[in-house]
Design a protein around this motif. Structure first.
Motif, PDB file in Angstrom:
ATOM      1  N   VAL A   1       0.706  24.825 -23.709  1.00 52.63           N
ATOM      2  CA  VAL A   1      -0.287  24.806 -22.626  1.00 52.63           C
ATOM      3  C   VAL A   1      -1.487  25.626 -23.066  1.00 52.63           C
ATOM      4  O   VAL A   1      -1.371  26.551 -23.856  1.00 52.63           O
ATOM      5  CB  VAL A   1       0.260  25.411 -21.317  1.00 52.63           C
TER       6      VAL A   1
ATOM      7  N   THR B   1      -3.508  27.227 -20.843  1.00 52.95           N
ATOM      8  CA  THR B   1      -3.761  28.355 -19.928  1.00 52.95           C
ATOM      9  C   THR B   1      -3.402  29.673 -20.588  1.00 52.95           C
ATOM     10  O   THR B   1      -2.298  29.848 -21.091  1.00 52.95           O
ATOM     11  CB  THR B   1      -2.902  28.197 -18.655  1.00 52.95           C
TER      12      THR B   1
ATOM     13  N   VAL C   1      -2.593  33.571 -20.063  1.00 53.62           N
ATOM     14  CA  VAL C   1      -2.209  34.473 -18.969  1.00 53.62           C
ATOM     15  C   VAL C   1      -2.349  35.924 -19.430  1.00 53.62           C
ATOM     16  O   VAL C   1      -2.118  36.225 -20.599  1.00 53.62           O
ATOM     17  CB  VAL C   1      -0.772  34.200 -18.457  1.00 53.62           C
ATOM     18  N   PRO C   2      -2.741  36.807 -18.500  1.00 55.62           N
ATOM     19  CA  PRO C   2      -2.870  38.219 -18.865  1.00 55.62           C
ATOM     20  C   PRO C   2      -1.538  38.788 -19.346  1.00 55.62           C
ATOM     21  O   PRO C   2      -0.481  38.322 -18.939  1.00 55.62           O
ATOM     22  CB  PRO C   2      -3.277  38.886 -17.543  1.00 55.62           C
ATOM     23  N   GLY C   3      -1.611  39.790 -20.221  1.00 53.73           N
ATOM     24  CA  GLY C   3      -0.393  40.440 -20.696  1.00 53.73           C
ATOM     25  C   GLY C   3       0.278  41.220 -19.586  1.00 53.73           C
ATOM     26  O   GLY C   3      -0.318  41.458 -18.530  1.00 53.73           O
ATOM     27  N   ARG C   4       1.537  41.587 -19.807  1.00 52.44           N
ATOM     28  CA  ARG C   4       2.236  42.373 -18.803  1.00 52.44           C
ATOM     29  C   ARG C   4       2.962  43.523 -19.510  1.00 52.44           C
ATOM     30  O   ARG C   4       4.177  43.478 -19.693  1.00 52.44           O
ATOM     31  CB  ARG C   4       3.225  41.504 -18.035  1.00 52.44           C
TER      32      ARG C   4
END
Ligand SMILES: Cc1ncc(C[n+]2csc(CCOP(=O)(O)OP(=O)(O)O)c2C)c(N)n1
Ligand code: SF4
Ligand code: SF4
Lengths: 191, 577
Positions: free
Chosen positions: B327, B329, B331-334
């Motif tokens: 994908v 998209t 996504v922010p890290g966590r």
């Protein structure tokens, strides 16, 4: 017995991925499967991204799932589903909890929580979205969302024949048995 | 009976079944669960040691007394315990002794990814490497047999995926192993030069015998299949190789990786057309194979950095990749973060404000280096904060740079290896200021007791070592105990430290938010008073968020620690519970 299946559970520290995977593994073992699991401890209670991997079949070697090898991803949080999506087989399925847990960078408005994640995911892969948090909350405790998701997974895998309620009883404290049993039943009804 | 067990848990089961009497450990991911599970067996005496050196030395003592003993630690812990380890190889054992090292390829929770197989070779101690949970249990038995038969300690090496991987284990009964009689034996146990010189000869003789054992032992075995490809492998890599190739290739599986079986390797190499070594991290086996004059493919196609997995091996040897979803998209890290209500947060807030150098250490408080606090300058190894701050301060001073240097160190880490650094500051008349973050627990590794908490591993009451009194006894002039949830108190102590030349220690004493009784308070932001200045966000508390321009506190996460309340310049935050 069927070929080896690989289940990847992903979420955020504290969401109960480990309990859900322990219940799954114990039930599978009792029913004659060989089971291997892998989890990484350490940072899990500090709100980091966590994952547990479960593989079962007649004979399992690796406890670790490689990129492109998971039959099912059970995502306890939306963003985590996306983070791990490359682990899924082309024809795999994602069971995703619709819950949003913003990481620190989002809390302090440094980054934005991405929009329309479920739509994005379902464009490329079969997706089962579950309001597991709401279902658990309606039963009295949001913590049981992990067992709701387990119920959905069990149904999807067609493993209802196993006495899961017995396994749940063995794995949760006495006072939470009823809650979790109900959560499991609700999970079975989702699909 | 069959049970699903984590590798660590299976090592503990092995300790139980094979009659271990004494076990000691210092926590460290991924090894911690070994002794936590051993503690469940009341037949074994087990304890937390203040550090790995003490754990190994205690296990040595128990072994010499005649008991089967075990010490467990993470890979870097073996560095701390290396001193006794090397000489223990000379004395040998009385009761069998197993030293477990759990390495962390990929550095899931570590500061480096050293490959401890080299310790076996370096210290001349045999090493066993299990691949799965069943082997974790079984190999404890092999290790103890080897230990007693060959009069040597034995290293058992796990890696994160073995330690924290789970698999099916067949349980057995506990063997009742009697303590061996103890006989005073000065030439064997007193390693003064005259005795040690003779013992080194014994070590070399022993190694010859162990090399022979390695050729014959059943855990070093060949699986002959098609002879086109042969793979030498060990530990978790064996399972990955089986995953990728099943019964398609021939495999030499090594359960004993020191000493390596040269003859068996030669025989295997002669039996196959193309030879590979598949091993995680360093080319440890590969170097040995090459030293035998055998052509082999290894690290030129497999990474030396990080973990292996079936996908990496598949691609390197077969040139194949599994199809997968992708994908676009992002996504922010966590990343992990300090919990809401963490006692470390306020101290970091003050230190950042004061713009002083802060030498850091290892524990939850290392997360103080992450944004938005970014309050720590270094993290090297356990203990390096206090001792490092002294060098930092002295070097500056010597060259006329005036700046007060601080260090932060957790209670467990202070007991582990901070005390000697403090003694050094006093002895060498330094005045770098250690701040001991005494959250009353070893939090990072999952909340273990330590010498300051008043409880032992086996759950008994114990004396609490008093850090303030200890500091005074060492000769620290100013010892200030402050409440880390009271920012004014912390700030006053830091100011005092900046302005004095006396030796000074600050003890920030406040419990970790996750240990019972968990704090049950709540703070709330009064939207009428909030001027949206954003100061509270600089604390990095996961309970505080800004969404669509509105600042709010999540009541489910907030513990009511009041740190944000003290930071808000407009009194917009109030304690409601
Ligand atoms: C030599 C060594 N042993 C063990 C560890 C694993 N380890 C990292 S932090 C830590 C304990 C931290 O406890 P404490 O100092 O009390 O700080 P807290 O996490 O409670 O804030 C341990 C055991 C390590 N990194 N190095
Ligand atoms: S576990 Fe305890 S010490 Fe660690 S971050 Fe959370 S509150 Fe702080
Ligand atoms: S009082 Fe403030 S800093 Fe403390 S936990 Fe609650 S929101 Fe976080």
């Amino acid at each position: 017995m069927q070929e080896v299946k690989s289940i990847l559970m992903v979420g955020v520290g504290g969401q109960g991925t480990i309990l859900a995977s322990n219940v799954l593994a114990e039930g599978l073992l009792k029913n004659g499967y060989d089971v291997k699991m892998s989890e990484v401890h350490g940072m899990s209670q500090r709100g980091g991204s966590v994952n547990t991997q479960i593989r079962f079949g007649e004979k399992v070697y690796s406890p670790v799932i490689e990129v492109g090898a998971a039959d099912v991803i059970v995502a306890f949080e939306k963003m985590e589903a996306v983070r791990w999506l490359n682990y899924l087989k082309k024809d795999g399925v994602v069971i995703v909890n619709t819950v949003e847990i913003p990481p620190l960078s989002v809390l302090i408005s440094k980054e934005e929580y991405p929009k329309n994640l479920i739509e994005e995911i379902s464009k490329s892969v079969k997706t089962i979205a579950v309001d597991a948090d709401k279902i658990a909350e309606s039963l009295g405790n949001i913590k049981a969302q992990n067992i709701v998701l387990l119920g959905v997974l069990v149904k999807y895998l067609g493993l209802q024949g196993i006495d899961w309620e017995e396994v749940i009883k063995n794995n949760v404290p006495q006072k939470f048995v009823e809650l979790n049993t109900n959560a499991f039943r609700k999970g079975l009804e989702v699909i | 009976m069959k049970k699903i067990m984590m590798g660590d848990e299976a090592v503990a089961r092995g300790a139980y079944e094979y009659g271990i009497t004494f076990a000691a450990a210092y926590p460290g991911t991924p090894s911690t669960e070994i002794i936590e599970n051993i503690a469940k067996y009341k037949e074994i005496y087990s304890e937390w040691a203040p550090n790995e050196k003490v754990a190994v030395e205690a296990a040595i003592g128990a072994s010499i007394a005649g008991a089967r003993s075990l010490a467990a630690m993470k890979h870097v812990g073996l560095n701390v315990a290396a001193d006794p380890l090397f000489t223990f190889a000379y004395t040998g054992v009385n009761g069998g002794c197993v030293i477990v090292t759990a390495d962390d390829p990929g550095m899931h929770s570590s500061q480096n990814e050293q490959d401890n197989r080299y310790y076996a070779k370096f210290a001349k101690i045999p090493m066993l490497e299990p691949s799965d949970s069943q082997e974790c249990k079984d190999f404890v038995g092999y290790a103890l047999d080897i230990s007693e038969k060959y009069d040597t300690p034995v290293l058992l090496r796990l890696t994160t995926r073995v330690s924290h991987g789970k698999g099916v284990v067949e349980l057995g009964e506990r063997q009742n192993v009697e303590m061996k009689p103890y006989k005073k034996d000065i030439p064997k146990y007193v390693m003064v030069p005259a005795n040690a010189q003779k013992r080194h000869v014994v070590v070399e003789e022993r190694l010859k015998a162990l090399r022979q054992l390695s050729e014959e032992i059943s855990i070093n075995r060949i699986e002959w299949n098609d002879r086109e490809i042969g793979i030498i492998t060990s530990g978790i890599s064996y399972l990955y190789v089986k995953e990728v190739f099943g019964d398609e290739v021939s495999i030499l599986k090594l359960g004993m990786t020191y000493p390596l079986p040269s003859e068996l390797i030669k025989k295997f190499a002669e039996g196959v057309k193309k030879l590979y070594v598949v091993e995680e991290l360093e080319p440890y086996i590969e170097e040995h194979v090459k030293s035998l004059g055998i052509k082999v493919i290894g690290k030129e196609i497999l990474p030396i950095v990080g973990e292996l997995n079936p996908g990496i091996i598949r691609k390197a040897i077969k040139g194949e990749e599994l199809e997968h979803i992708s994908v676009d998209t992002k996504v922010p890290g966590r990343p992990p973060m300090l919990c809401a209500g963490c006692p470390h947060r306020g101290v970091f807030y003050v230190l950042k404000k004061k713009r002083v150098p802060v030498l850091g250490d290892i524990g939850c408080y290392t997360l103080g280096a992450a944004p938005p606090l970014e309050a720590i300058d270094t993290c090297v190894c356990m203990g390096a904060s206090v001792s490092g701050s002294h060098g930092f301060q002295k070097a500056n001073e010597h060259k006329g740079r005036k700046q007060k240097t601080f260090s932060v160190i957790g209670d467990s880490t202070f007991f582990h290896s901070g005390i000697t650094g403090l003694i050094n500051i006093v002895y060498n008349k330094g005045n770098a200021v250690p701040i001991i973050l005494d959250n009353r627990i070893t939090a990072m590794t999952g909340h273990q007791h330590n010498p300051g908490t008043g409880k032992t591993l086996m759950g008994e009451e114990a004396p609490e070592i008093d850090i303030a009194k200890l500091s005074e006894a060492i000769g620290v002039k100013r010892v200030r105990v402050v409440d880390p949830f009271n920012l004014k108190e912390v700030e006053n102590a830091v100011d005092e430290a900046v302005n004095t030349d006396d030796t000074m220690v600050i003890i920030a004493k406040g419990p970790c938010a996750l240990i019972p009784p968990k704090p049950q308070g709540e703070c709330r932001i009064d939207q009428d008073k909030c001027k949206k200045c954003g100061l509270c966000l600089r604390l990095g508390c996961p309970a505080i968020s800004k969404k669509d321009g509105i600042f709010s506190i999540d009541p489910d996460q907030c513990t009511g620690c009041t740190v944000c309340m003290q930071v808000c310049p407009f009194d917009a935050i109030e304690k409601v519970r």
